[in-house]
Design an enzyme around this catalytic site. Sequence first.
Site, PDB file in Angstrom:
ATOM      1  N   SER A 205       0.840  -1.200   0.000  1.00  0.00           N
ATOM      2  CA  SER A 205       0.000   0.000   0.000  1.00  0.00           C
ATOM      3  C   SER A 205       0.881   1.258   0.000  1.00  0.00           C
ATOM      4  O   SER A 205       1.645   1.461  -0.948  1.00  0.00           O
ATOM      5  CB  SER A 205      -0.969  -0.055   1.191  1.00  0.00           C
ATOM      6  OG  SER A 205      -1.947   0.932   1.077  1.00  0.00           O
ATOM      7  N   HIS A 247      -3.878  -0.698  -4.523  1.00  0.00           N
ATOM      8  CA  HIS A 247      -5.350  -0.873  -4.420  1.00  0.00           C
ATOM      9  C   HIS A 247      -5.942  -0.568  -5.788  1.00  0.00           C
ATOM     10  O   HIS A 247      -6.947   0.132  -5.903  1.00  0.00           O
ATOM     11  CB  HIS A 247      -5.956   0.079  -3.381  1.00  0.00           C
ATOM     12  CG  HIS A 247      -5.394  -0.057  -1.999  1.00  0.00           C
ATOM     13  ND1 HIS A 247      -5.814  -1.036  -1.130  1.00  0.00           N
ATOM     14  CD2 HIS A 247      -4.441   0.653  -1.341  1.00  0.00           C
ATOM     15  CE1 HIS A 247      -5.149  -0.904   0.022  1.00  0.00           C
ATOM     16  NE2 HIS A 247      -4.318   0.104  -0.085  1.00  0.00           N
ATOM     17  N   GLU A 274      -5.174  -5.260  -4.825  1.00  0.00           N
ATOM     18  CA  GLU A 274      -5.032  -5.717  -3.435  1.00  0.00           C
ATOM     19  C   GLU A 274      -4.692  -7.206  -3.380  1.00  0.00           C
ATOM     20  O   GLU A 274      -5.076  -7.979  -4.250  1.00  0.00           O
ATOM     21  CB  GLU A 274      -6.334  -5.443  -2.668  1.00  0.00           C
ATOM     22  CG  GLU A 274      -6.568  -3.952  -2.488  1.00  0.00           C
ATOM     23  CD  GLU A 274      -7.879  -3.613  -1.803  1.00  0.00           C
ATOM     24  OE1 GLU A 274      -8.654  -4.539  -1.491  1.00  0.00           O
ATOM     25  OE2 GLU A 274      -8.127  -2.403  -1.602  1.00  0.00           O
TER      26      GLU A 274
END
Lengths: 353, 353
Positions: A205, A247, A274
């Site tokens: 992330s 994401h 993800e």
Amino acid sequence: MAITLDLLGSLGYSENWFTINSFYLDISIKIDVRYDIVSNVNALSNYLFVKEQSKKYLPTMLEVITQPPSVAQNTPDTKPPILVIGGAEDKVNFREILSTFWSRSGGSESVLAIVPSASREPAILGGRYEAIFNEMGSKDIKVLDIRDRSQGEDPQFREYVERCTGIFLTGGDQLRLCGLLSETSIIERIRQRVHSGEVTLAGTSAGAAVMGHHMIAGGGSAESPNRSLVELTTGLGMIPEVIVDQHFHNRNRMARLLSAVCAYPERLAIGIDEDTCAMFERDGTVRILGKGTVTVVDAREMSYTNRDEAGTQDPLSLHNLRLHVLSRGDVYHINKNLALPKNDTTNDQNCPL
Amino acid sequence: MAITLDLLGSLGYSENWFTINSFYLDISIKIDVRYDIVSNVNALSNYLFVKEQSKKYLPTMLEVITQPPSVAQNTPDTKPPILVIGGAEDKVNFREILSTFWSRSGGSESVLAIVPSASREPAILGGRYEAIFNEMGSKDIKVLDIRDRSQGEDPQFREYVERCTGIFLTGGDQLRLCGLLSETSIIERIRQRVHSGEVTLAGTSAGAAVMGHHMIAGGGSAESPNRSLVELTTGLGMIPEVIVDQHFHNRNRMARLLSAVCAYPERLAIGIDEDTCAMFERDGTVRILGKGTVTVVDAREMSYTNRDEAGTQDPLSLHNLRLHVLSRGDVYHINKNLALPKNDTTNDQNCPL
């Protein structure tokens, strides 16, 4: 005996599984199927993503497992990779990505640093990863809980970084991570060791977003690509030639990635879903792990853009891009601009299995 | 004198504008700036998208307008195009797309059919477009309010279709539109006349979705491309070689378009943003109008996909696609697989201005 009945049930081959495993693995020790195989036969890990469709993979697994052990043991000792993870990686089930990081960092011999500085809850998040890697078998793990820039010069942290075999950057806010770490001596030393191929690096992330020289700090969606749709700043430069978004399809970020690569078409734009990982090997190959896709937008041969004349909210033209959508096992060769499927024989030398 | 002060104010060149216009246009008649120019100098319409940034376009407009009138009047009389519109096209301000449809259908000499059958409020929606084209100057407009399949054989409608110069398919639900019209004699005749280049066709939103042989009937977003992310069925085949998606970046539809083209890689996938139009000319060029982008995903040289082996929710691999993001004035040559910017001289022969 910790092979769970759940797993065996879903495989539906419980007896064979036992028989086969007992042929190569020491099942007298307390084991978790995945960990045990990862630590004992590291190169098998790629085949052990046994999800709902596990039956689909079983024939391949059986084939691999029934090869003589020497094949697996002769696996070339590849250099430490960089794992760029799209966020929300599986932390509770088969943990394919985290266990690959762990095994490529040295497995039970690893010396791991967790950098949770992107997060506003660094102690909690750092502790969670520490517990995961500890459970996998690492004895030597430290959370480098850097909360102000002066800690980026901490001699104890610095000494620890020197002997690390694996470094993990957690999620959070990429601007916070860069704000705390950019140009500190610790991050400079980490970058040197990563660039020299001495240490395995992973970032998820926010920890993935910082990998490039240029970094996507924020942006929007649901608009035509335009200059104001993405906020760009400077990352940590671990893989300077890429611009990473994460994401990716989960948060509909194609338009913002296009807006980003339009500004720096000489960089390779990579959008990672993800629970998915683009694992950069030292030979210029990128292998895909996990349950989603990695989208590569290659603008290096872009024939035209209107970006220089466009107002901040005008739609952007980008002509003649190359696009690849890669899924688990696929390989992308950065220098050859080439995507290959997981079964392509050209991949054999990079994929021992 | 209907030149609105709003427009002049946003241009900031009110005096020049009057002076220049009065040189070529008959401002003694009651005019709306855009309509007047469109009807008198049809080929100017492309330059009359005067939005907030109107000052940016003004130099070009002035340059065009100050050319001798004969240049504009010598515009080659191109054959009727097909306008594929991404939905939510401007209906109240400059109406660039609708007025281009109107002028390419013959302007004040046009005979227009509006097909509102995609909508559950066909009378209201049909009436709205009727009022718009009537205000532009069309005298001969009919709403073909087909609400059951038997009307698709209506001799009066059929006779009207025979003499139409322009047909407009409204938005709504593409499955409803196809359900009512597919294989009726009216839609068969419309398709024949469109394929023969006898009539200008436009479709917006659902009316755009039906253009291809394969049609996207529905789908999702915020997922990795996968087979279940898009619902595919058969469209009306007006431009059989394309798969159209609409409200494209506005509704984050890249992953579903990728999932669609993965099934039919020999078709060209085209995602059209709102208030944006891909205008297909008879010579194989596609010109972009409006305020957003048209995204072309060309999988005709796709080197690999895992689609045949993938489960319905497994992530899809698509290797080696070509991607173009086109904005206003750009041209895409379908047969040459080539995107060109609006100012490229190669476009001159197709773009009289």
